[in-house]
Design an enzyme around this catalytic site. Structure first.
Site, PDB file in Angstrom:
ATOM      1  N   SER A  32       3.249  -7.158  10.980  1.00  0.00           N
ATOM      2  CA  SER A  32       2.664  -6.705   9.723  1.00  0.00           C
ATOM      3  C   SER A  32       3.564  -5.693   9.022  1.00  0.00           C
ATOM      4  O   SER A  32       3.772  -5.755   7.804  1.00  0.00           O
ATOM      5  CB  SER A  32       1.282  -6.092   9.973  1.00  0.00           C
ATOM      6  OG  SER A  32       0.390  -7.055  10.491  1.00  0.00           O
ATOM      7  N   GLY A  38       0.594 -16.319   7.029  1.00  0.00           N
ATOM      8  CA  GLY A  38      -0.226 -15.935   5.888  1.00  0.00           C
ATOM      9  C   GLY A  38       0.455 -14.909   5.017  1.00  0.00           C
ATOM     10  O   GLY A  38       0.267 -14.901   3.788  1.00  0.00           O
ATOM     11  N   SER A  87      -9.900 -12.277   3.103  1.00  0.00           N
ATOM     12  CA  SER A  87      -8.678 -11.725   3.689  1.00  0.00           C
ATOM     13  C   SER A  87      -8.240 -10.474   2.944  1.00  0.00           C
ATOM     14  O   SER A  87      -8.153 -10.469   1.715  1.00  0.00           O
ATOM     15  CB  SER A  87      -7.543 -12.758   3.633  1.00  0.00           C
ATOM     16  OG  SER A  87      -6.324 -12.189   4.086  1.00  0.00           O
ATOM     17  N   GLN A  95      -5.330  -9.547   2.948  1.00  0.00           N
ATOM     18  CA  GLN A  95      -4.005  -9.851   2.419  1.00  0.00           C
ATOM     19  C   GLN A  95      -4.034 -10.127   0.916  1.00  0.00           C
ATOM     20  O   GLN A  95      -3.021  -9.959   0.238  1.00  0.00           O
ATOM     21  CB  GLN A  95      -3.384 -11.043   3.153  1.00  0.00           C
ATOM     22  CG  GLN A  95      -2.965 -10.728   4.583  1.00  0.00           C
ATOM     23  CD  GLN A  95      -2.356 -11.926   5.290  1.00  0.00           C
ATOM     24  OE1 GLN A  95      -2.274 -13.018   4.736  1.00  0.00           O
ATOM     25  NE2 GLN A  95      -1.944 -11.733   6.529  1.00  0.00           N
ATOM     26  N   GLU A 138      -8.076  -9.307  14.396  1.00  0.00           N
ATOM     27  CA  GLU A 138      -6.964  -9.901  15.136  1.00  0.00           C
ATOM     28  C   GLU A 138      -7.048  -9.611  16.629  1.00  0.00           C
ATOM     29  O   GLU A 138      -6.423 -10.296  17.436  1.00  0.00           O
ATOM     30  CB  GLU A 138      -5.638  -9.384  14.583  1.00  0.00           C
ATOM     31  CG  GLU A 138      -5.412  -7.896  14.753  1.00  0.00           C
ATOM     32  CD  GLU A 138      -4.380  -7.367  13.773  1.00  0.00           C
ATOM     33  OE1 GLU A 138      -3.346  -6.877  14.238  1.00  0.00           O
ATOM     34  OE2 GLU A 138      -4.616  -7.441  12.555  1.00  0.00           O
ATOM     35  N   HIS A 159      -8.214 -17.971   9.965  1.00  0.00           N
ATOM     36  CA  HIS A 159      -6.893 -17.578  10.439  1.00  0.00           C
ATOM     37  C   HIS A 159      -6.112 -18.829  10.867  1.00  0.00           C
ATOM     38  O   HIS A 159      -6.341 -19.910  10.349  1.00  0.00           O
ATOM     39  CB  HIS A 159      -7.021 -16.550  11.555  1.00  0.00           C
ATOM     40  CG  HIS A 159      -7.385 -15.182  11.051  1.00  0.00           C
ATOM     41  ND1 HIS A 159      -7.292 -14.041  11.816  1.00  0.00           N
ATOM     42  CD2 HIS A 159      -7.840 -14.772   9.848  1.00  0.00           C
ATOM     43  CE1 HIS A 159      -7.675 -12.993  11.105  1.00  0.00           C
ATOM     44  NE2 HIS A 159      -8.021 -13.415   9.909  1.00  0.00           N
ATOM     45  N   ARG A 165      -2.754 -15.834  19.009  1.00  0.00           N
ATOM     46  CA  ARG A 165      -3.827 -15.013  19.569  1.00  0.00           C
ATOM     47  C   ARG A 165      -4.685 -15.816  20.555  1.00  0.00           C
ATOM     48  O   ARG A 165      -5.218 -15.258  21.515  1.00  0.00           O
ATOM     49  CB  ARG A 165      -4.702 -14.450  18.454  1.00  0.00           C
ATOM     50  CG  ARG A 165      -3.963 -13.633  17.407  1.00  0.00           C
ATOM     51  CD  ARG A 165      -3.359 -12.365  17.953  1.00  0.00           C
ATOM     52  NE  ARG A 165      -2.732 -11.580  16.888  1.00  0.00           N
ATOM     53  CZ  ARG A 165      -1.793 -10.667  17.077  1.00  0.00           C
ATOM     54  NH1 ARG A 165      -1.365 -10.401  18.310  1.00  0.00           N
ATOM     55  NH2 ARG A 165      -1.271 -10.004  16.062  1.00  0.00           N
ATOM     56  N   LYS A 213       5.409 -16.719  17.401  1.00  0.00           N
ATOM     57  CA  LYS A 213       5.038 -16.268  16.055  1.00  0.00           C
ATOM     58  C   LYS A 213       5.233 -14.767  15.918  1.00  0.00           C
ATOM     59  O   LYS A 213       5.671 -14.269  14.879  1.00  0.00           O
ATOM     60  CB  LYS A 213       3.583 -16.648  15.767  1.00  0.00           C
ATOM     61  CG  LYS A 213       3.057 -16.219  14.412  1.00  0.00           C
ATOM     62  CD  LYS A 213       1.621 -16.664  14.244  1.00  0.00           C
ATOM     63  CE  LYS A 213       1.000 -16.143  12.957  1.00  0.00           C
ATOM     64  NZ  LYS A 213       1.526 -16.842  11.769  1.00  0.00           N
TER      65      LYS A 213
END
Length: 432
Positions: A31, A101, A174, A176, A322, A349, A394, A419
């Site tokens: 992030s 994303g 989200s 984001q 997350e 996700h 995850r 990832k």
């Protein structure tokens, strides 16, 4: 959500044989790395992103920004970035979002600041992830975007400038959506005034992370009114950013302490951070672990009898979704019931994580019930078997946590962990 086709290589997750005493150094935060790369590409001079995470998502971000005309030197662990020069290298550039994303949502606003067409696409599952709210917002701020249904693939027709101004969005799917507009907002002619209208925004620490990084670079951000963020127009100062370790990636390693009844120390855990993974310092003690700061970082010690002594957890994970797969895996092993709520948004996700967790944990014998916004788990005897990951890192973390306590767990496509953590499987096996 459908079960993926069996992967050719099923990885046997190693099982603990006694209390573990380990110290681990984690790769940098995805992030933070991807936000730092975007801001460096929009800055008023060259920057360096130090200790950058090298993973699929961050390399896709570097490639995307290069397609827009920036220069990102990904050799070594300190990445030098020269900002965008105003036009794409070719008349039409292409951006591969993969399963990232952050690339799909953070790069389109920057694409409006260069002259030329930029086509966005990604892995098949990315065409199902929500992005329409961002595209509509960018149109409202003066950008031209061609898309068919508010999803990948789409094309940004950049003119070299974005008028900016006020926009209302629904960011309940989200956080984001907010961060994407804030990151590029200083470069818009009128800045940006973002207002959220809808259900509560998930993962708010990620918005706080974005704001802190903007302020570090001299950008004025007013967040004094709830659900409103005003970013003033102006330069983004060049800045050398040192990336913190990825605290969400710490979850499976700290879970090893809980499972084995030993202790695990994560080096260089920051004293103060905006990362969602910092919530582990609160969640794990509620399950029976001991958490303490030590000179090296953060140390977690598990119950004396390991996972058999874990307490269940009643927790709203809305702001830290997350962490839900790793926490759910620990709850499946606990001796008392658990209820995890506030995480309906993780259905959007990398996969529908709630449905996937219910299916895969249940397939190993867990007593798990899926709810619209979470999971209920009750004590049950788990057994080995195949745990599908759905190309979701995850989910792989949840799989190896169960495998550390239960012999015979076979993780399908463990390589998806690249990832955010290159060679995760090798690192994990080395500890056990």
């Amino acid at each position: 959500m459908t079960t993926p086709a069996p992967h050719a290589d099923l990885w046997p997750a190693p099982t603990t044989t006694g209390p573990l005493d380990a110290t681990v150094t984690l790769p940098g935060s995805k992030s933070l790395t991807n936000r730092a790369l975007v801001l460096a590409a929009l800055a008023d001079g060259p920057s360096v992103v130090r200790r950058a995470l090298r993973s699929r998502d961050t390399l896709l971000m570097a490639q995307a920004l290069t397609a827009l005309g920036a220069s990102v030197d990904t050799d070594g662990e300190d990445w030098a970035v020269r900002p965008l020069d105003g036009s794409v290298p070719e008349d039409r550039a292409s951006v591969d979002c993969g399963l990232a994303g952050t690339v799909m949502r953070f790069v389109p606003p920057a694409a409006g600041l260069v002259r030329g067409e930029v086509a966005f696409d990604g892995d098949e599952h990315m065409r199902k992830r929500p992005v329409g709210e961002i595209l509509a917002a960018l149109r409202g701020l003066g950008m031209t975007i061609d898309d068919s249904d508010g999803a990948l693939p789409f094309t940004v027709r950049g003119t070299g400038a974005v008028p900016g101004g006020s926009v209302v969005i629904d960011a309940s799917a989200s956080s984001q959506f907010v961060s994407a507009l804030l990151l590029a907002g200083p470069r818009f002619e009128a800045g940006v005034d973002v207002r959220h209208s809808g259900a509560a925004i998930p993962s708010l620490p990620h918005v706080e992370m974005t704001i802190a990084m903007l302020r570090d670079r001299g950008v004025a951000v007013d967040d004094s009114v709830a659900d409103r963020w005003v970013v003033a127009a102006g330069p983004i100062a060049a800045y050398d950013e040192a990336i913190e370790p990825d605290l969400s990636n710490a979850a499976p390693f700290l879970a090893l302490a809980a499972i084995s009844g030993g202790s695990v120390t994560v080096r260089d855990w920051p004293e103060a951070t905006t990362q969602a993974g910092d919530a582990l310092r609160d969640l794990l003690p509620r399950m029976g672990c001991r958490v303490e700061r030590v000179p090296a970082g953060l140390r977690v010690s598990g119950p004396a009898d390991g996972w058999r002594g874990l307490h269940g957890l009643d927790a709203d994970l809305h702001d830290v979704g997350e962490l839900a797969p790793a926490v759910a895996a620990l709850c499946a092993l606990a001796r008392t019931p658990s209820r995890l709520t506030g995480i309906a948004h993780i259905r959007g996700h990398e996969t529908d994580r709630l449905a996937a967790l219910a299916k895969e944990l249940g397939g190993l014998g867990a007593d798990v019930v899926e709810h619209p916004d979470g999971l209920t788990l009750r004590p049950a005897a788990l057994t080995g078997g195949v745990f599908h990951t759905y190309a979701d890192h995850r989910m792989a973390h949840a799989a190896v946590i169960i495998g550390a306590a239960v012999p015979g767990v076979l993780v399908e496509n463990v390589a998806t962990t690249s990832k955010t953590f290159p060679d995760f499987a090798g690192f994990w096996s080395g500890l056990l």
